[in-house]
Write a protein that holds these residues in place. Structure first.
Motif, PDB file in Angstrom:
ATOM      1  N   ASP A  46      56.213   3.471  43.365  1.00  0.00           N
ATOM      2  CA  ASP A  46      56.503   4.876  43.605  1.00  0.00           C
ATOM      3  C   ASP A  46      58.005   5.057  43.733  1.00  0.00           C
ATOM      4  O   ASP A  46      58.749   4.095  43.910  1.00  0.00           O
ATOM      5  CB  ASP A  46      55.804   5.323  44.898  1.00  0.00           C
ATOM      6  CG  ASP A  46      55.613   6.823  44.988  1.00  0.00           C
ATOM      7  OD1 ASP A  46      55.836   7.527  43.978  1.00  0.00           O
ATOM      8  OD2 ASP A  46      55.237   7.293  46.076  1.00  0.00           O
ATOM      9  N   ARG A  47      58.443   6.298  43.640  1.00  0.00           N
ATOM     10  CA  ARG A  47      59.821   6.679  43.937  1.00  0.00           C
ATOM     11  C   ARG A  47      59.830   8.184  44.136  1.00  0.00           C
ATOM     12  O   ARG A  47      58.885   8.882  43.768  1.00  0.00           O
ATOM     13  CB  ARG A  47      60.788   6.256  42.847  1.00  0.00           C
ATOM     14  CG  ARG A  47      60.672   6.998  41.540  1.00  0.00           C
ATOM     15  CD  ARG A  47      61.775   6.590  40.597  1.00  0.00           C
ATOM     16  NE  ARG A  47      61.489   7.123  39.271  1.00  0.00           N
ATOM     17  CZ  ARG A  47      62.149   6.786  38.203  1.00  0.00           C
ATOM     18  NH1 ARG A  47      63.125   5.915  38.295  1.00  0.00           N
ATOM     19  NH2 ARG A  47      61.849   7.296  37.041  1.00  0.00           N
ATOM     20  N   ASP A  48      60.889   8.673  44.737  1.00  0.00           N
ATOM     21  CA  ASP A  48      61.005  10.107  44.941  1.00  0.00           C
ATOM     22  C   ASP A  48      60.887  10.797  43.589  1.00  0.00           C
ATOM     23  O   ASP A  48      61.528  10.392  42.624  1.00  0.00           O
ATOM     24  CB  ASP A  48      62.333  10.452  45.608  1.00  0.00           C
ATOM     25  CG  ASP A  48      62.429   9.883  47.024  1.00  0.00           C
ATOM     26  OD1 ASP A  48      61.372   9.591  47.618  1.00  0.00           O
ATOM     27  OD2 ASP A  48      63.551   9.727  47.528  1.00  0.00           O
ATOM     28  N   GLY A  49      60.044  11.795  43.509  1.00  0.00           N
ATOM     29  CA  GLY A  49      59.823  12.485  42.242  1.00  0.00           C
ATOM     30  C   GLY A  49      58.738  11.851  41.400  1.00  0.00           C
ATOM     31  O   GLY A  49      58.374  12.373  40.354  1.00  0.00           O
ATOM     32  N   GLY A  50      58.205  10.695  41.843  1.00  0.00           N
ATOM     33  CA  GLY A  50      57.126  10.018  41.126  1.00  0.00           C
ATOM     34  C   GLY A  50      57.620   9.082  40.038  1.00  0.00           C
ATOM     35  O   GLY A  50      58.804   9.010  39.738  1.00  0.00           O
TER      36      GLY A  50
ATOM     37  N   GLU B 219      64.541   0.629  40.388  1.00  0.00           N
ATOM     38  CA  GLU B 219      64.712   1.752  41.314  1.00  0.00           C
ATOM     39  C   GLU B 219      63.388   2.404  41.701  1.00  0.00           C
ATOM     40  O   GLU B 219      63.246   3.629  41.700  1.00  0.00           O
ATOM     41  CB  GLU B 219      65.694   2.779  40.745  1.00  0.00           C
ATOM     42  CG  GLU B 219      67.063   2.188  40.491  1.00  0.00           C
ATOM     43  CD  GLU B 219      68.026   3.159  39.813  1.00  0.00           C
ATOM     44  OE1 GLU B 219      67.572   4.082  39.104  1.00  0.00           O
ATOM     45  OE2 GLU B 219      69.238   2.978  40.015  1.00  0.00           O
TER      46      GLU B 219
ATOM     47  N   ASN C  35      54.893   6.659  56.689  1.00  0.00           N
ATOM     48  CA  ASN C  35      55.454   7.610  55.722  1.00  0.00           C
ATOM     49  C   ASN C  35      54.620   8.884  55.582  1.00  0.00           C
ATOM     50  O   ASN C  35      55.058   9.834  54.949  1.00  0.00           O
ATOM     51  CB  ASN C  35      55.621   6.951  54.348  1.00  0.00           C
ATOM     52  CG  ASN C  35      56.678   5.877  54.353  1.00  0.00           C
ATOM     53  OD1 ASN C  35      57.625   5.929  55.134  1.00  0.00           O
ATOM     54  ND2 ASN C  35      56.519   4.884  53.503  1.00  0.00           N
ATOM     55  N   SER C  36      53.432   8.903  56.169  1.00  0.00           N
ATOM     56  CA  SER C  36      52.538  10.051  56.017  1.00  0.00           C
ATOM     57  C   SER C  36      52.308  10.825  57.315  1.00  0.00           C
ATOM     58  O   SER C  36      51.484  11.739  57.349  1.00  0.00           O
ATOM     59  CB  SER C  36      51.188   9.576  55.464  1.00  0.00           C
ATOM     60  OG  SER C  36      51.371   8.947  54.213  1.00  0.00           O
TER      61      SER C  36
ATOM     62  N   TYR D 187      54.404   0.339  46.608  1.00  0.00           N
ATOM     63  CA  TYR D 187      53.487   1.045  47.492  1.00  0.00           C
ATOM     64  C   TYR D 187      52.404   0.087  47.976  1.00  0.00           C
ATOM     65  O   TYR D 187      52.089   0.025  49.147  1.00  0.00           O
ATOM     66  CB  TYR D 187      52.868   2.255  46.789  1.00  0.00           C
ATOM     67  CG  TYR D 187      52.027   3.079  47.733  1.00  0.00           C
ATOM     68  CD1 TYR D 187      52.633   3.959  48.624  1.00  0.00           C
ATOM     69  CD2 TYR D 187      50.651   2.954  47.767  1.00  0.00           C
ATOM     70  CE1 TYR D 187      51.878   4.693  49.514  1.00  0.00           C
ATOM     71  CE2 TYR D 187      49.886   3.686  48.658  1.00  0.00           C
ATOM     72  CZ  TYR D 187      50.501   4.554  49.528  1.00  0.00           C
ATOM     73  OH  TYR D 187      49.745   5.277  50.424  1.00  0.00           O
TER      74      TYR D 187
ATOM     75  N   ARG E  45      59.837   1.841  44.587  1.00  0.00           N
ATOM     76  CA  ARG E  45      59.347   1.205  45.805  1.00  0.00           C
ATOM     77  C   ARG E  45      57.969   0.610  45.526  1.00  0.00           C
ATOM     78  O   ARG E  45      57.183   1.179  44.761  1.00  0.00           O
ATOM     79  CB  ARG E  45      59.194   2.221  46.943  1.00  0.00           C
ATOM     80  CG  ARG E  45      60.482   2.791  47.464  1.00  0.00           C
ATOM     81  CD  ARG E  45      60.237   3.768  48.615  1.00  0.00           C
ATOM     82  NE  ARG E  45      59.347   4.875  48.272  1.00  0.00           N
ATOM     83  CZ  ARG E  45      59.766   6.027  47.737  1.00  0.00           C
ATOM     84  NH1 ARG E  45      61.045   6.218  47.485  1.00  0.00           N
ATOM     85  NH2 ARG E  45      58.903   6.986  47.467  1.00  0.00           N
TER      86      ARG E  45
ATOM     87  N   SER F 194      51.211   4.344  39.389  1.00  0.00           N
ATOM     88  CA  SER F 194      51.549   5.144  40.559  1.00  0.00           C
ATOM     89  C   SER F 194      50.350   5.129  41.498  1.00  0.00           C
ATOM     90  O   SER F 194      49.213   5.037  41.041  1.00  0.00           O
ATOM     91  CB  SER F 194      51.853   6.572  40.106  1.00  0.00           C
ATOM     92  OG  SER F 194      51.751   7.464  41.171  1.00  0.00           O
TER      93      SER F 194
END
Length: 154
Positions: A45-49, A23, A97-98, A27, A25, A82
């Motif tokens: 990476d993922r939401d929340g790190g 779960e 994404n940025s 990067y 991604r 990360s």
């Protein structure tokens, strides 16, 4: 395609199902030589790190997959981490994404007396990067840009 790019692409293909299972991604993946030593780096990476335990899990699974497929002749060190807060934007998906976020752009050669610019990422294409600054929009030729990173704001 260079040997380095081939290794990065094959590694990313091996990493994709591992990332989905864990779960996270992908990067970026890079195969670089530093101080005479090769490094294969996978940034996840993922939401929340991501935490260290997730990096360790992905690292073990990726290491096993790399051993099984054995397509890298060079001796290398595998690192899974990360991308960090001040992450580098290298690929189009990073720029996408940025959009709207503040970035630091560094150039190889000075432009208007400076090599460093900060502004909100407004747009990009295969040849240019545009940021919005207090003085107006500034467009850079990608080949003249040494790095683009998210601005660290403390």
């Amino acid at each position: 395609m260079s040997r380095r790019e081939e290794i990065e692409n094959k590694t990313e293909a091996l990493l994709k199902p591992i990332a989905e299972k864990n779960e996270v991604r992908i990067y970026d993946v890079e195969f670089v030589k530093e101080a005479g030593q090769w490094y294969l780096r996978a940034f996840i990476d993922r939401d929340g790190g991501v935490d260290i335990n997730k990096c360790v899990d992905v690292s073990h699974e990726l290491s096993d997959a790399l051993d099984e497929h054995d397509f890298i002749d060079e001796e290398y060190i595998l690192e899974v981490s990360s991308p960090g807060l001040g992450r580098a934007l290298k690929k189009d998906r990073h720029f996408e994404n940025s959009l709207g976020l503040e970035v630091d752009v560094k150039l190889y050669k000075a432009l208007d007396g400076t090599k460093e610019f900060t502004g909100k990422l407004k747009g990009y294409d295969s040849d240019t990067i545009t940021i919005e600054m207090a003085t107006g929009d500034k467009t850079f030729i990608r080949k003249e840009v040494s790095s683009v990173k998210l601005t660290l704001d403390f």
